[in-house]
Write a protein that holds these residues in place. Structure first.
Motif, PDB file in Angstrom:
ATOM      1  N   ASP A 131       0.834  -1.198   0.000  1.00  0.00           N
ATOM      2  CA  ASP A 131       0.000   0.000   0.000  1.00  0.00           C
ATOM      3  C   ASP A 131       0.872   1.252   0.000  1.00  0.00           C
ATOM      4  O   ASP A 131       2.093   1.196   0.163  1.00  0.00           O
ATOM      5  CB  ASP A 131      -0.988  -0.010   1.170  1.00  0.00           C
ATOM      6  N   ARG A 132       0.219   2.400  -0.182  1.00  0.00           N
ATOM      7  CA  ARG A 132       0.941   3.663  -0.299  1.00  0.00           C
ATOM      8  C   ARG A 132       0.892   4.482   0.981  1.00  0.00           C
ATOM      9  O   ARG A 132       1.195   5.680   0.972  1.00  0.00           O
ATOM     10  CB  ARG A 132       0.368   4.486  -1.447  1.00  0.00           C
ATOM     11  N   GLY A 133       0.461   3.860   2.074  1.00  0.00           N
ATOM     12  CA  GLY A 133       0.362   4.582   3.325  1.00  0.00           C
ATOM     13  C   GLY A 133       1.715   4.830   3.950  1.00  0.00           C
ATOM     14  O   GLY A 133       2.762   4.432   3.446  1.00  0.00           O
ATOM     15  N   SER A 134       1.688   5.534   5.080  1.00  0.00           N
ATOM     16  CA  SER A 134       2.910   5.808   5.820  1.00  0.00           C
ATOM     17  C   SER A 134       2.633   5.520   7.300  1.00  0.00           C
ATOM     18  O   SER A 134       1.827   6.216   7.924  1.00  0.00           O
ATOM     19  CB  SER A 134       3.343   7.263   5.632  1.00  0.00           C
ATOM     20  N   PRO A 135       3.238   4.477   7.873  1.00  0.00           N
ATOM     21  CA  PRO A 135       4.184   3.572   7.216  1.00  0.00           C
ATOM     22  C   PRO A 135       3.488   2.644   6.235  1.00  0.00           C
ATOM     23  O   PRO A 135       2.288   2.399   6.351  1.00  0.00           O
ATOM     24  CB  PRO A 135       4.780   2.794   8.395  1.00  0.00           C
ATOM     25  N   SER A 136       4.256   2.148   5.282  1.00  0.00           N
ATOM     26  CA  SER A 136       3.693   1.299   4.237  1.00  0.00           C
ATOM     27  C   SER A 136       3.776  -0.160   4.659  1.00  0.00           C
ATOM     28  O   SER A 136       4.738  -0.588   5.301  1.00  0.00           O
ATOM     29  CB  SER A 136       4.451   1.499   2.929  1.00  0.00           C
ATOM     30  N   PHE A 137       2.737  -0.939   4.296  1.00  0.00           N
ATOM     31  CA  PHE A 137       2.692  -2.355   4.603  1.00  0.00           C
ATOM     32  C   PHE A 137       2.567  -3.144   3.312  1.00  0.00           C
ATOM     33  O   PHE A 137       1.992  -2.673   2.322  1.00  0.00           O
ATOM     34  CB  PHE A 137       1.515  -2.687   5.533  1.00  0.00           C
ATOM     35  N   SER A 138       3.097  -4.362   3.321  1.00  0.00           N
ATOM     36  CA  SER A 138       3.090  -5.191   2.114  1.00  0.00           C
ATOM     37  C   SER A 138       2.796  -6.638   2.478  1.00  0.00           C
ATOM     38  O   SER A 138       2.990  -7.071   3.613  1.00  0.00           O
ATOM     39  CB  SER A 138       4.437  -5.106   1.377  1.00  0.00           C
ATOM     40  N   THR A 139       2.314  -7.368   1.491  1.00  0.00           N
ATOM     41  CA  THR A 139       2.006  -8.788   1.615  1.00  0.00           C
ATOM     42  C   THR A 139       2.434  -9.469   0.329  1.00  0.00           C
ATOM     43  O   THR A 139       2.338  -8.881  -0.754  1.00  0.00           O
ATOM     44  CB  THR A 139       0.499  -9.013   1.857  1.00  0.00           C
TER      45      THR A 139
END
Length: 812
Positions: free
Chosen positions: A606-614
């Motif tokens: 995702d493009r959030g802050s902090p960014s998370f990934s799967t």
């Protein structure tokens, strides 16, 4: 002398005849490596094709008699070979499998017709590289802490190959040619964390490692082949305490109003452990900047004012809040700090106050002469006005309330405090004869009860909020839990009302700012897709974030095998073959072992802050369009392989169409049968006379006459038909209306030709004087009077005829 020899030779010849014997035949023993003889030490590769000529039995008979050959097996064993009895050629008739049967026992025999010699032989089945390595103890799923040192072994894979020699030796390697966080030992299959590599739970919670087991190669049907197998090791990264706490919703601002109650909550700071897998609890504390004016709840992070606002000496307080993680052992761990700004806000709750020489005063008196000069200052009045509010709240206007145009007040606008001056504006109006006393007020329009406003809120979205009745500050309810993913926006109405009941309404919209606290999620961690050559496949992940950019997902291929085959659209998740690959042949040329299934590790971030990934493992099966064009059903199955519900929907639609057609056919059949079951008028077929042309038949319809029930209708015979068949015996009477049971219809007289009637041949009419003879009418009348049932039947027939709307026609 001529007789001697015969007397001596006769006994000797008889002796030789009695000693003659028939010796048994025997096989030739040509030793190992020979392809004919008695199959001594004979071996055969397991990949020998069925039907091959593999050996020739060879033997001889001492007397030179012809021999025959035979081969047999144990009744419980397979018959692997057959033999030509005359030539001795042995043919393989069953497939060989060394891994299942490495020796074959058989009995071969040779016979000369009198003697049979049998030998038991053992044929050795030699190995061919027909077995690929096979992984055991699958699936491989391991849990690895993210702080595992590089170089550590994390798992071991093991594959076995039932072949022998080099074909049965197994070596291991990673399928992905690019460097990854992992490596595998070539001989032991131990999977290790590569030197210098680290795992990070916050970046990737799982890794999918594809390990290939390859044998040493060998012969198979004359060619050198190397066989391999693959397996996927799922490495789940376990979170450990390596991240400090993180504040969310920064920056923090709070406000304290001068009417705020002691102990009131000003604002709440929120922090969470950066390690999301196994988060520690956190505690809050104030480090500095408070000066004893504020306190913070150590568990909730709520900051409260602990002094009366009137005692607060600063307009702005800069606090520093520290959050500390508490480990599972109860000891302090990582810490973080954040600034909090709190402003002291003045309320417009102090009306202006007038002061005289002795203090607050609300009445000022002055004696003066009439007609003073215009512009003169009333120096006998010493008036001071003051507003103890701060800032803009201390600004107010002054005006005189009384007879207009006589005096004016200076200044008209005041900030905090000013000296009030009254100046003569109209000298002529100050006349003793007209008015001995002039009374004025110097007032602020917003002072006193006119300036008191109370606030209230109402509406469907107001349940979670409170409003301060005098300051108008809006708070959240103490028990409220706001979630931007559930409800991102609230609206309600605020009512401002003064003491006299006058009010104004305003609609308030509150938008919750989303905090990126959700990971993108794939539907499955391991997905299988079918790609038609030239058509992309799509992988999709969803993020439960409430707003952009937290819920926007970008896709990337983190690992691919091989890496130069696929491209991905970072925004849509569509995956396709590179432009240089236009056929399956080109794809197989760059792929080891000509695989048709490829594995990709796809990351959604995702493009959030902090960014998370799967990450997810995607297995793609690629098929050619030519194969699908040969079979429409195969194309349909391929297209619906990734979406079984689509196939179910299509089948359901076909079934619905079949059911609808069946219903339509059944309905049409029902109405046709119902229509055919109606009582039809009696019809007859009139045969044409050979010579004259036919003439139309006159038909009279039923006519109703109001008479008694028994006498409503009478039967009238049709007039003689001139178109009757001349070959009939005598004249044929017109058919009568059918009579109801029990009296059966009279049988036709012998000799009368049968009539087939296409329309009504007779008519029913009320009794009227008629030209024809009275005999038939009298008979019909007697029948009608004597049979009420028949009269009712005639009435029913009449109704059915009328429904035809006179559409019936006469046929000949």
């Amino acid at each position: 002398m001529g007789r001697g020899p015969p007397a001596v030779l006769a006994p000797w010849m008889l002796f030789l005849s009695l000693a003659q014997a028939n010796f048994a035949p025997h096989f030739f023993d040509n030793g190992a490596g020979s392809t004919n003889g008695n199959m001594a030490l004979f071996s055969l590769p397991e990949d020998t094709p069925v039907g091959s000529h593999v050996y020739t039995l060879n033997g001889t008979d001492p007397e030179g008699d012809p021999v025959s050959y035979h081969i047999s097996f144990n009744p419980s064993a397979r018959s692997v070979f057959s033999v030509d009895p005359n030539l001795g050629n042995i043919t393989l008739i069953e497939e060989l499998d060394r891994e299942r049967e490495d020796e074959i026992e058989a009995i071969i025999s040779i016979s000369d017709g009198l003697n049979l010699v049998a030998e038991k032989v053992t044929i050795l089945v030699t190995d061919a590289n027909d077995e690929a390595p096979r992984f055991i103890q699958e699936p491989y799923v391991v849990q690895v802490p993210e702080d595992t040192p590089s170089g550590s072994s994390i798992a071991r894979v093991r594959a076995v190959d039932r072949d022998t020699g080099s074909a049965g030796s197994v070596t291991y390697f990673l399928k992905n040619p690019h460097p990854t966080e992992f490596s595998v030992d070539r001989h032991s299959g131990v999977l290790r964390l590569r030197a210098g590599a680290i795992l990070d739970f916050e970046k990737a919670r799982a890794h999918f490692v594809t390990v290939v087991a390859k044998d040493g190669g060998g012969k198979l049907r004359g060619a050198d082949v190397v066989l391999s197998a693959t397996t996927v090791v799922t490495v789940n990264v376990e979170d450990v305490q390596d991240m400090g706490p993180v504040f969310v919703g920064t920056p923090y601002y709070g406000y304290v109003y001068e009417d705020t109650l002691l102990g009131s909550e000003v604002l709440t700071v929120v922090a969470m452990d950066g390690d999301r897998g196994k988060p520690n609890r956190v505690l809050y504390s104030l480090v500095n900047g408070s000066d004893g004016a504020f306190e913070i709840n150590e568990t909730s992070g709520a900051i409260s004012v602990m002094q009366s606002p009137s005692q607060l000496r600063r307009e702005v307080y800069e606090l520093h809040v520290q959050v500390t993680e508490v480990s599972s052992a109860g000891t302090p761990a990582a810490q973080a700090m954040v600034p909090v700004t709190i402003r002291i806000v003045d309320l417009n709750n102090h009306p202006p106050t007038f002061y005289g020489e002795s203090g607050p005063q609300n009445r000022f008196e002055l004696s003066m002469y009439e007609h003073p000069p215009q512009g003169e200052i009333l120096r006998g009045l010493k008036i001071t006005v003051n507003d103890s509010d701060q800032g803009a709240n201390a600004k107010f206007n002054l005006r005189l309330v009384g007879p207009g145009g006589i005096f004016r007040v200076v200044p008209q606008t005041v900030l905090n405090e000013a000296q009030v001056t009254i100046i003569v504006e109209n000298s002529a109006a100050i006349d003793f004869e007209k008015s001995k006393v002039l009374t004025f007020k110097a007032v602020d329009p917003d002072s006193g009860p006119w300036g008191e406003v109370k606030y209230s809120i109402y509406g469907s979205g107001a349940d979670l909020f409170l409003i301060h009745p005098s300051s108008g500050i809006i708070y959240t309810q103490p028990w409220a839990s706001l979630d931007a993913e559930a409800t991102a926006r609230y609206n309600f109405y605020v009512k401002a009302e003064d003491m006299e009941g006058r009010y104004s309404l305003a609609e308030v919209f509150i938008t919750l700012l989303d905090v990126n606290d959700h990971y993108p999620q794939f539907g499955k961690s391991v997905q299988e897709k079918t790609m038609v050559l030239g058509t992309p496949v799509k992988i999709e992940a969803t993020d439960q974030g409430a707003e952009e950019p937290n819920n926007l997902v970008d896709y990337s291929i983190t690992h691919a095998e091989p890496a130069n085959v696929f491209d991905i659209n970072a925004h849509t998740g569509e995956i396709w073959l590179k432009n240089s690959i236009r056929s399956l042949d080109a794809l197989h040329n760059i792929t080891p072992n000509g695989d048709r299934t490829w594995s990709l590790e796809v990351q959604a971030k995702d493009r959030g802050s902090p960014s998370f990934s799967t990450t997810a493992l995607l297995k793609i099966d690629i098929v050619d369009t030519e194969m699908l064009s040969r079979s429409p059903m195969a194309a349909f199955l391929m297209q619906t392989k990734d979406n079984p519900m689509k196939a179910v929907g299509v089948l359901a639609g076909i079934m619905a169409i079949i059911v609808a057609i069946t219903v339509l056919i059944s309905t049409a059949t029902f109405w046709r049968n119902k229509k055919s079951n109606k009582v039809q008028p009696v019809r007859r077929v009139l045969r044409k006379r050979p010579s004259p042309a036919p003439r139309s038949v006159r038909i009279e319809w039923l006519k109703f006459r109001r008479t008694k029930a028994a006498d409503k209708f009478v039967l009238r015979e049709a007039p003689p038909n001139e178109n009757c068949n001349n070959n009939s015996r005598g004249s044929t009477p017109a058919p009568q209306a059918p009579a109801p049971p029990p009296p059966p219809s009279p049988a036709p007289s012998v000799g009368q030709a049968p009539w087939t009637v296409p329309t009504v041949s007779g008519s029913l009419a009320p009794q009227q004087p008629r030209q024809p003879s009275p005999k038939p009418r009298a008979v019909a009348k007697r029948k009608a009077v004597g049979s009420p049932v028949q009269s009712a039947l005639v009435s029913e027939l009449r109704q059915k005829f009328e429904k035809k709307n006179l559409h019936s026609k006469a046929y000949f």
